[in-house]
Write an enzyme that holds these catalytic residues in place. Sequence first.
Site, PDB file in Angstrom:
ATOM      1  N   HIS A   1      41.507  84.367  28.779  1.00 27.72           N
ATOM      2  CA  HIS A   1      42.264  85.362  29.541  1.00 27.72           C
ATOM      3  C   HIS A   1      41.275  86.168  30.385  1.00 27.72           C
ATOM      4  CE1 HIS A   1      40.741  88.076  26.510  1.00 27.72           C
ATOM      5  NE2 HIS A   1      41.342  87.387  25.556  1.00 27.72           N
ATOM      6  N   GLU A   2      41.792  87.199  31.033  1.00 28.88           N
ATOM      7  CA  GLU A   2      40.977  87.957  31.976  1.00 28.88           C
ATOM      8  C   GLU A   2      39.754  88.598  31.281  1.00 28.88           C
ATOM      9  OE1 GLU A   2      40.981  87.757  35.159  1.00 28.88           O
ATOM     10  OE2 GLU A   2      39.451  89.327  35.322  1.00 28.88           O
TER      11      GLU A   2
ATOM     12  N   MET B   1      36.743  81.083  21.514  1.00 28.47           N
ATOM     13  CA  MET B   1      37.604  80.139  20.808  1.00 28.47           C
ATOM     14  C   MET B   1      38.672  79.610  21.776  1.00 28.47           C
ATOM     15  SD  MET B   1      37.777  81.388  16.905  1.00 28.47           S
ATOM     16  CE  MET B   1      39.031  82.625  17.070  1.00 28.47           C
ATOM     17  N   GLY B   2      38.440  79.783  23.074  1.00 28.20           N
ATOM     18  CA  GLY B   2      39.355  79.226  24.065  1.00 28.20           C
ATOM     19  C   GLY B   2      40.591  80.080  24.270  1.00 28.20           C
TER      20      GLY B   2
ATOM     21  N   SER C   1      43.817  86.626  23.026  1.00 29.85           N
ATOM     22  CA  SER C   1      44.524  85.337  22.983  1.00 29.85           C
ATOM     23  C   SER C   1      45.746  85.459  22.083  1.00 29.85           C
ATOM     24  CB  SER C   1      43.595  84.245  22.441  1.00 29.85           C
ATOM     25  OG  SER C   1      42.427  84.202  23.232  1.00 29.85           O
TER      26      SER C   1
ATOM     27  N   HIS D   1      37.929  87.200  28.917  1.00 27.81           N
ATOM     28  CA  HIS D   1      36.886  86.157  28.907  1.00 27.81           C
ATOM     29  C   HIS D   1      36.327  85.962  30.322  1.00 27.81           C
ATOM     30  CE1 HIS D   1      39.452  84.673  25.406  1.00 27.81           C
ATOM     31  NE2 HIS D   1      38.276  84.875  24.855  1.00 27.81           N
TER      32      HIS D   1
ATOM     33  N   GLN E   1      32.607  92.721  15.238  1.00 24.36           N
ATOM     34  CA  GLN E   1      31.973  91.413  15.458  1.00 24.36           C
ATOM     35  C   GLN E   1      30.695  91.580  16.278  1.00 24.36           C
ATOM     36  OE1 GLN E   1      33.979  87.571  16.541  1.00 24.36           O
ATOM     37  NE2 GLN E   1      33.392  88.135  18.613  1.00 24.36           N
TER      38      GLN E   1
ATOM     39  N   VAL F   1      39.007  94.609  28.384  1.00 22.64           N
ATOM     40  CA  VAL F   1      39.882  94.478  29.568  1.00 22.64           C
ATOM     41  C   VAL F   1      41.312  94.666  29.090  1.00 22.64           C
ATOM     42  CG1 VAL F   1      40.631  92.966  31.439  1.00 22.64           C
ATOM     43  CG2 VAL F   1      38.244  92.925  30.690  1.00 22.64           C
TER      44      VAL F   1
HETATM   45  O1  PAF Z   1      35.256  86.198  19.442  1.00 22.58           O
HETATM   46  C1  PAF Z   1      35.433  84.979  19.311  1.00 22.58           C
HETATM   47  O2  PAF Z   1      36.091  84.336  20.133  1.00 22.58           O
HETATM   48  C2  PAF Z   1      34.832  84.271  18.119  1.00 22.58           C
HETATM   49  O3  PAF Z   1      34.842  85.062  16.989  1.00 22.58           O
HETATM   50  C3  PAF Z   1      33.406  83.707  18.395  1.00 22.58           C
HETATM   51  C4  PAF Z   1      32.412  84.817  18.668  1.00 22.58           C
HETATM   52  C5  PAF Z   1      33.453  82.763  19.566  1.00 22.58           C
HETATM   53  C6  PAF Z   1      32.924  82.945  17.162  1.00 22.58           C
HETATM   54  O4  PAF Z   1      33.781  81.911  16.832  1.00 22.58           O
END
Ligand code: PAF
Length: 283
Positions: free
Chosen positions: A34-35, A30-31, A186, A37, A153, A176
Amino acid sequence: MQIINSIMHMQALAIAPERGGRRISFVPTMGFLHEGHASLLREGRTRGDVLVLSLFVNPIQFGQHEDLDRYPRDMDRDCRIAEACGVDIVFIPTAAEMYPAGFQTGVTVRDISLPLCGSSRPGHFDGVATVVAKLFNIVRPDVALFGCKDYQQLAVIRRMTADLNLPVEIVGMPIVRESDGLAMSSRNAYLSPCERQSALCLSRALVKARELFGAGERSVPELLLATRGVIEQESRAVIDYVEFRDGFLLSEQQVADGNTVLALAVKIGQTRLIDNCVLGEEL
Ligand code: PAF
């Protein structure tokens, strides 16, 4: 690096004959990268020939009173990080194209979506499963990478992928942490300096539980008491849940083992943070 906004364009590239036998690795986000990602992107780079990152704040996974509108966004910074991590394609769809008028199909993963975050955030995992299924159909990845910080998730996505026979390998990557133990998220951007300090009670609670487990404690009620105690010492912390569950099925347990996951959701001020650890694994 190519930036693509249109679903049709992204899908056309993914199924074009020019794709040949090239493997696509995919990091959906979802943008506000950070480190954590960045670690997914770097691993994704090694697992495929074409690395795709999606940036999409998915409205259908937010409840009515949640932080959709104030969710942090910085596309330019995200694109710079993506480029530095070797991303080939950044896919940034619009909500209007993802959910056009008349949209009415959803994916529900039943039992493992219900406890923990599913109980505090009803409908959240339907939103996650639906968008991830859509993104898989658009990006057509061979492998997709997700962080283990969102433990439930990841379990929901693994279940959905298996149940729907989606031809995607799901990779879970380690959490991390900042040098003081705070799990990267985020949402940490919402924390004031004082709240940032208070937020350390989550990782302290995980350390306490692992210490007790390491010393031989297996009683979940005892582990729970000690873990909650660490968080309750912090005046700014309000517990949403603290639970020890089977790491695969997320079912309740009275006796912990090495696969037991300790999952936490705690509000610090207005910010809800989650964290977890599997008792038999290194933090
Ligand atoms: O973890 C996330 O950033 C979100 O839940 C995802 C998996 C991109 C779905 O919107």
